[in-house]
Design a protein around this motif. Structure first.
Motif, mmCIF file in Angstrom:
data_model
loop_
_atom_site.group_PDB
_atom_site.id
_atom_site.type_symbol
_atom_site.label_atom_id
_atom_site.label_comp_id
_atom_site.label_asym_id
_atom_site.label_seq_id
_atom_site.Cartn_x
_atom_site.Cartn_y
_atom_site.Cartn_z
ATOM 1 N N LEU A 169 1.026 -18.023 7.697
ATOM 2 C CA LEU A 169 2.479 -18.093 7.613
ATOM 3 C C LEU A 169 3.067 -17.253 8.738
ATOM 4 N N PHE A 170 4.216 -17.686 9.259
ATOM 5 C CA PHE A 170 4.866 -16.888 10.290
ATOM 6 C C PHE A 170 6.364 -17.121 10.241
ATOM 7 N N SER A 171 7.082 -16.241 10.885
ATOM 8 C CA SER A 171 8.538 -16.268 10.830
ATOM 9 C C SER A 171 9.071 -17.623 11.295
ATOM 10 N N PRO A 172 9.890 -18.286 10.479
ATOM 11 C CA PRO A 172 10.293 -19.663 10.778
ATOM 12 C C PRO A 172 11.195 -19.789 11.995
ATOM 13 N N GLN A 173 11.914 -18.715 12.358
ATOM 14 C CA GLN A 173 12.819 -18.808 13.515
ATOM 15 C C GLN A 173 12.091 -18.620 14.823
ATOM 16 N N ALA A 174 10.787 -18.305 14.751
ATOM 17 C CA ALA A 174 10.038 -17.963 15.960
ATOM 18 C C ALA A 174 9.882 -19.177 16.873
ATOM 19 N N ASP A 175 9.990 -18.920 18.161
ATOM 20 C CA ASP A 175 9.756 -19.932 19.189
ATOM 21 C C ASP A 175 8.270 -19.886 19.534
ATOM 22 N N LEU A 176 7.543 -20.960 19.295
ATOM 23 C CA LEU A 176 6.100 -20.973 19.512
ATOM 24 C C LEU A 176 5.718 -20.767 20.972
ATOM 25 N N SER A 177 6.661 -20.969 21.869
ATOM 26 C CA SER A 177 6.358 -20.782 23.288
ATOM 27 C C SER A 177 6.665 -19.369 23.772
ATOM 28 N N GLN A 178 7.281 -18.553 22.929
ATOM 29 C CA GLN A 178 7.658 -17.208 23.376
ATOM 30 C C GLN A 178 6.413 -16.365 23.639
ATOM 31 N N PRO A 179 6.416 -15.580 24.708
ATOM 32 C CA PRO A 179 5.238 -14.769 25.024
ATOM 33 C C PRO A 179 5.140 -13.550 24.116
ATOM 34 N N VAL A 180 3.914 -13.225 23.722
ATOM 35 C CA VAL A 180 3.649 -12.030 22.922
ATOM 36 C C VAL A 180 2.670 -11.159 23.701
ATOM 37 N N GLN A 181 3.037 -9.919 23.918
ATOM 38 C CA GLN A 181 2.160 -8.963 24.601
ATOM 39 C C GLN A 181 1.729 -7.843 23.663
ATOM 40 N N ARG A 182 2.699 -7.308 22.922
ATOM 41 C CA ARG A 182 2.412 -6.155 22.068
ATOM 42 C C ARG A 182 2.319 -6.616 20.613
ATOM 43 N N LEU A 183 1.179 -6.316 19.999
ATOM 44 C CA LEU A 183 0.879 -6.806 18.650
ATOM 45 C C LEU A 183 0.488 -5.643 17.752
ATOM 46 N N ALA A 184 1.012 -5.657 16.536
ATOM 47 C CA ALA A 184 0.600 -4.698 15.509
ATOM 48 C C ALA A 184 -0.196 -5.434 14.446
ATOM 49 N N VAL A 185 -1.165 -4.741 13.859
ATOM 50 C CA VAL A 185 -2.005 -5.346 12.813
ATOM 51 C C VAL A 185 -2.199 -4.330 11.688
ATOM 52 N N LEU A 186 -2.303 -4.849 10.477
ATOM 53 C CA LEU A 186 -2.637 -4.018 9.310
ATOM 54 C C LEU A 186 -3.218 -4.932 8.251
ATOM 55 N N GLY A 187 -4.494 -4.722 7.900
ATOM 56 C CA GLY A 187 -5.143 -5.562 6.900
ATOM 57 C C GLY A 187 -4.585 -5.305 5.512
ATOM 58 N N GLY A 188 -4.536 -6.360 4.703
ATOM 59 C CA GLY A 188 -4.016 -6.214 3.350
ATOM 60 C C GLY A 188 -2.501 -6.246 3.331
ATOM 61 N N SER A 189 -1.919 -5.691 2.278
ATOM 62 C CA SER A 189 -0.467 -5.759 2.054
ATOM 63 C C SER A 189 0.240 -4.735 2.929
ATOM 64 N N GLY A 190 0.813 -5.196 4.043
ATOM 65 C CA GLY A 190 1.384 -4.251 4.991
ATOM 66 C C GLY A 190 2.849 -4.435 5.304
ATOM 67 N N ALA A 191 3.553 -5.269 4.537
ATOM 68 C CA ALA A 191 4.956 -5.532 4.876
ATOM 69 C C ALA A 191 5.846 -4.310 4.671
ATOM 70 N N SER A 192 5.403 -3.345 3.865
ATOM 71 C CA SER A 192 6.210 -2.141 3.656
ATOM 72 C C SER A 192 6.273 -1.275 4.916
ATOM 73 N N PHE A 193 5.453 -1.588 5.919
ATOM 74 C CA PHE A 193 5.431 -0.820 7.159
ATOM 75 C C PHE A 193 6.302 -1.462 8.252
ATOM 76 N N LEU A 194 7.153 -2.421 7.881
ATOM 77 C CA LEU A 194 7.920 -3.157 8.885
ATOM 78 C C LEU A 194 8.766 -2.236 9.765
ATOM 79 N N LYS A 195 9.430 -1.267 9.179
ATOM 80 C CA LYS A 195 10.291 -0.370 9.958
ATOM 81 C C LYS A 195 9.465 0.398 10.980
ATOM 82 N N ALA A 196 8.322 0.931 10.537
ATOM 83 C CA ALA A 196 7.467 1.690 11.447
ATOM 84 C C ALA A 196 6.921 0.797 12.554
ATOM 85 N N VAL A 197 6.546 -0.442 12.208
ATOM 86 C CA VAL A 197 6.030 -1.369 13.214
ATOM 87 C C VAL A 197 7.098 -1.667 14.260
ATOM 88 N N ALA A 198 8.329 -1.903 13.816
ATOM 89 C CA ALA A 198 9.412 -2.213 14.754
ATOM 90 C C ALA A 198 9.626 -1.077 15.744
#
Length: 269
Positions: A169-198
């Motif tokens: 699953l991924f954010s529905p507004q995302a443009d599939l052609s947009q370039p991604v350079q910087r990526l964050a990862v966290l295994g398991g339930s990690g949505a509570s870390f959204l502020k820190a990731v941003a």
């Protein structure tokens, strides 16, 4: 090497004292196996199927005496141990057959070669660092740069290839052609870390168990939120544990084949 030696080595790497206050790391069932040579079945989640797998391996000549799990068997205090309760039944079988059950959860999430660090390695993040540092060199999640910018679609296909999730699953507004350079990862339930990731400057964030409003929050924080599932994002670290145990010289170590995702997705008919 004894089981006690193996656990001492592991806890020197991922100290149980690093676990969260709500967590329950360490021994779940210890039926007097500490002085035995370790024969270890590693799993993500201890279930009846995994315990039965351990018993089947014994019948086939591999005397498994330790189930080493990422998720704890016991989270809430047990009020009864009986055949009608799955956790109680696992405790009963473990005691009856002399199989220890040990859990390494939030302490293992933070360390080098732990759940987040293995994801960072699999996706070739450069100079990864914790999203939320907790001590020198450790912490929750990892963030780093991909070797080169790539379109979001290419990143999603790489995640599918590397982790083999049943769905992504991924954010529905995302443009599939947009370039991604910087990526964050966290295994398991990690949505509570959204502020820190941003705050890390990440453009995309791979984790799991994301809810409707968390996808909304990700959009509002200009993050492409990617959910590849709890099992797919943490299972690779369990496989890495097997490698570590084998290098420590344990008598036998193997990855459970009865670990389950617990989810299925209906493919288009």
């Amino acid at each position: 090497m004894t089981i006690a030696d193996l656990i001492d080595w592991f806890e020197g790497w991922a100290a149980p004292s690093w676990q969260e206050s709500w967590d329950n790391c360490g021994w779940q069932v210890q039926p007097g196996v500490l002085e035995q040579p370790p024969q270890v079945l590693v799993c993500l989640t201890p279930t009846l199927a995994v315990v039965q797998e351990a018993l089947a391996l014994r019948q086939q000549g591999t005397p498994v005496n330790l189930i080493f799990a990422h998720h704890p068997l016991i989270f809430s205090p047990l009020k009864v141990v009986d055949r009608g309760n799955p956790v109680g039944e696992m405790v009963r079988l473990a005691l009856l057959h002399g199989i220890g059950i040990y859990s390494a959860h939030t302490n293992f999430d933070q360390v080098a070669d732990g759940t987040a660090d293995v994801l960072a390695q699999l996706l070739h993040l450069q100079d990864p660092e914790p999203v939320v540092p907790t001590d020198a060199g450790i912490g929750y999640g990892r963030v780093g740069n991909l070797p080169q910018p790539q379109p979001l679609k290419s990143l999603l296909l790489t995640i599918r290839q590397v982790l083999s999730p049943p769905d992504v699953l991924f954010s529905p507004q995302a443009d599939l052609s947009q370039p991604v350079q910087r990526l964050a990862v966290l295994g398991g339930s990690g949505a509570s870390f959204l502020k820190a990731v941003a705050q890390t400057g990440a453009q995309a964030y791979l984790t799991s168990d994301c809810k409707f409003h968390q996808f909304q929050e990700g959009r509002d924080r200009n993050l492409v939120l990617i959910d590849a599932g709890h099992y797919a994002t943490e299972r690779p670290a369990c496989a890495r544990l097997v490698d570590h145990f084998q290098r420590q010289g344990v008598a036998w170590a193997g990855l459970s084949q009865q670990d389950e995702d617990f989810r299925q997705f209906l493919t288009p008919l």
